[in-house]
Design a protein around this motif. Structure first.
Motif, PDB file in Angstrom:
ATOM      1  N   ASP A  96       4.187  -4.330  -4.076  1.00 23.26           N
ATOM      2  CA  ASP A  96       3.595  -3.632  -2.940  1.00 23.26           C
ATOM      3  C   ASP A  96       4.137  -4.180  -1.622  1.00 23.26           C
ATOM      4  OD1 ASP A  96       1.877  -1.535  -2.077  1.00 23.26           O
ATOM      5  OD2 ASP A  96       0.423  -3.041  -1.417  1.00 23.26           O
ATOM      6  N   ASP A 140      -3.081  -5.293  -2.443  1.00 22.88           N
ATOM      7  CA  ASP A 140      -2.778  -4.485  -1.247  1.00 22.88           C
ATOM      8  C   ASP A 140      -1.993  -5.374  -0.281  1.00 22.88           C
ATOM      9  OD1 ASP A 140      -2.699  -2.600   0.746  1.00 22.88           O
ATOM     10  OD2 ASP A 140      -4.844  -2.630   1.180  1.00 22.88           O
ATOM     11  N   CYS A 197       2.837   4.519  -4.831  1.00 21.94           N
ATOM     12  CA  CYS A 197       2.316   4.798  -3.498  1.00 21.94           C
ATOM     13  C   CYS A 197       2.771   6.186  -3.038  1.00 21.94           C
ATOM     14  CB  CYS A 197       2.783   3.703  -2.542  1.00 21.94           C
ATOM     15  SG  CYS A 197       1.714   3.545  -1.134  1.00 21.94           S
ATOM     16  N   GLN A 199       8.638   6.815   0.585  1.00 22.97           N
ATOM     17  CA  GLN A 199       8.517   6.014  -0.644  1.00 22.97           C
ATOM     18  C   GLN A 199       9.539   6.492  -1.689  1.00 22.97           C
ATOM     19  OE1 GLN A 199       6.165   3.266  -0.390  1.00 22.97           O
ATOM     20  NE2 GLN A 199       6.502   4.185   1.616  1.00 22.97           N
TER      21      GLN A 199
END
Ligand code: ADP
Ligand code: GN1
Ligand code: MG
Length: 370
Positions: free
Chosen positions: A258, A223, A318, A348
């Motif tokens: 990420d 994360d 995501c 995204q």
């Protein structure tokens, strides 16, 4: 989860072993998952001190005890590694505060799971990249985090959210949300659904390479948003990696990807005006440079080759998760306005489309820093 009253907070903080008089707690930060507060204490010498107080989201983390076992294990391990390297274990990793019972968490009467951390002062968390230098520094910090945990006994880690970044399983969950169409909203987002389904084959690329032993499993953060690294106000360096609930065995490409999806962009994750949202290749370059400078020596050639794919798939994943949550009725990510998850999903997908257009340039950037 139950709303939190001041009375409730007072009962909770009373269980932690903290010096001083509790003076109140204020909501803090902008995470999408946990309930975070800054808890203020008045000390005998007239000064005050604050702590981070968090209620773990038990809807998301079904086994909060396992989460805490991971966090305890990882923070203690990091503390020792940081001392060995001559660093400051109080500022460079999270430090849990014990409860009066000698535990590191408190379970309230509603089953809420609470923990407290030392507040790392004189640092900033950014919700968006302001300049390439901060992003570069965050890349170095996440690279270092991975290196420090390289020898962590991975088998002792709990998988706190099973198949968290398994993009094939994420497609399965996405289709499940579509089929259920709990809110009826699926009918209004056909273009977005089509965007995901057209890329289903891509979602196998990293999962298959992991299964075939072509990509190594490592201890990863999972994360790696910019707001999960504390930037030192004095030095500008990424000093501490926080939000350790998803530390699990994973791919380096998940962590790299990420960070890119959140940071290598010209707009916030939830920008409603898509004309403002563009993938920023110079920020991609700043991050790639910082990450490879630190973690590059342990990455395999195939991991490095797949960095752009990591970026694209984490962004697609995501977007898919935000869209699935929008369709399911916003039950997972906290929202602050109607359509918030849909706005997030659209940014995204815009970034994925931009990356596809700049695919060759992304590979050229990676080659520069090998
Ligand atoms: P979430 O899982 O909801 O994202 P985080 O653990 O990331 O929650 O915490 C939310 C915010 O609180 C972070 O973005 C950061 O700004 C702040 N924060 C968390 N831990 C600390 C800490 N130990 N010291 C200072 N700030 C912190
Ligand atoms: C959540 O907890 P936070 O806000 O740092 C989510 C991430 C998503 C992110 C999107 C446990 O992160 O997986 O990428 O939102 N965390 C969890 O902003 O699902
Ligand atoms: Mg966070």
């Amino acid at each position: 989860m139950k709303p939190i009253t001041e009375q409730h907070l007072r009962c909770v903080v009373d269980c932690f072993s903290v010096e001083g008089e509790f003076a109140g707690a204020l909501p803090y930060g902008s995470g999408h998952i946990n309930d975070t507060f800054a808890a203020y204490y008045q000390l005998a010498d007239g000064t005050s001190k604050r702590y981070i107080l968090q209620r773990i989201n038990t809807h998301v983390f079904k086994d909060p005890k396992a989460v805490m076992e991971n966090v305890i294990g990882v923070t203690h391990y990091l503390g020792k590694e940081i001392v060995k390297a001559g660093g400051d274990p109080i500022r460079e990793t999270l430090n849990l505060i014990a409860t009066k019972n000698g535990e590191y968490y408190h379970v309230d009467e509603d089953g809420g799971f609470w923990r407290m951390y030392i507040f790392i002062e004189d640092t900033t968390t950014y919700q968006m990249v302001k300049n390439a230098a901060d992003f570069y520094n965050s890349a170095r910090a996440f690279g270092k985090f991975q290196l420090l945990l390289a020898d962590y006994p991975a088998a002792t880690l709990h998988e706190t959210i099973p198949l968290f970044h398994n993009t094939v399983d994420r497609v399965r969950q996405f289709k499940e949300a579509l089929a259920a169409n709990a809110t009826g909203r699926a009918n209004d987002v056909c273009d977005e659904i089509e965007f995901v389904l057209a890329r289903e084959a891509d979602t196998h690329v990293l999962v298959d390479q992991l299964a075939d032993g072509k990509l190594p499993l490592r201890v990863t953060h999972n994360d790696t948003k910019l707001n999960n690294v504390l930037i030192d106000n004095a030095t500008g360096e990424g000093i501490c990696i926080i939000d350790l609930d998803t530390v699990m065995p994973g791919l380096s490409l998940y962590d790299f990807g990420d960070s890119i999806r959140f940071g290598a962009t010209t707009a916030a994750e939830d920008e409603p005006d898509l004309s403002k949202v563009n993938f920023d290749i110079s920020l991609f370059e700043a991050y790639t440079k910082g990450y490879l400078e630190v973690a590059g020596k342990v990455l395999t050639a195939n991991e490095i080759q797949n960095l752009p794919m990591g970026a694209k798939l984490m962004t697609l994943e995501c977007g898919m998760r935000f869209l699935a949550d929008h369709i399911a009725g916003d039950t997972y990510f906290k929202i602050h306005r109607e359509g918030h998850n849909l706005d997030r999903a659209r940014t995204q997908f815009k970034l994925v489309a931009d990356m596809e257009q700049q695919w060759d340039e992304m590979h050229k950037v990676v080659k520069k820093y090998i």
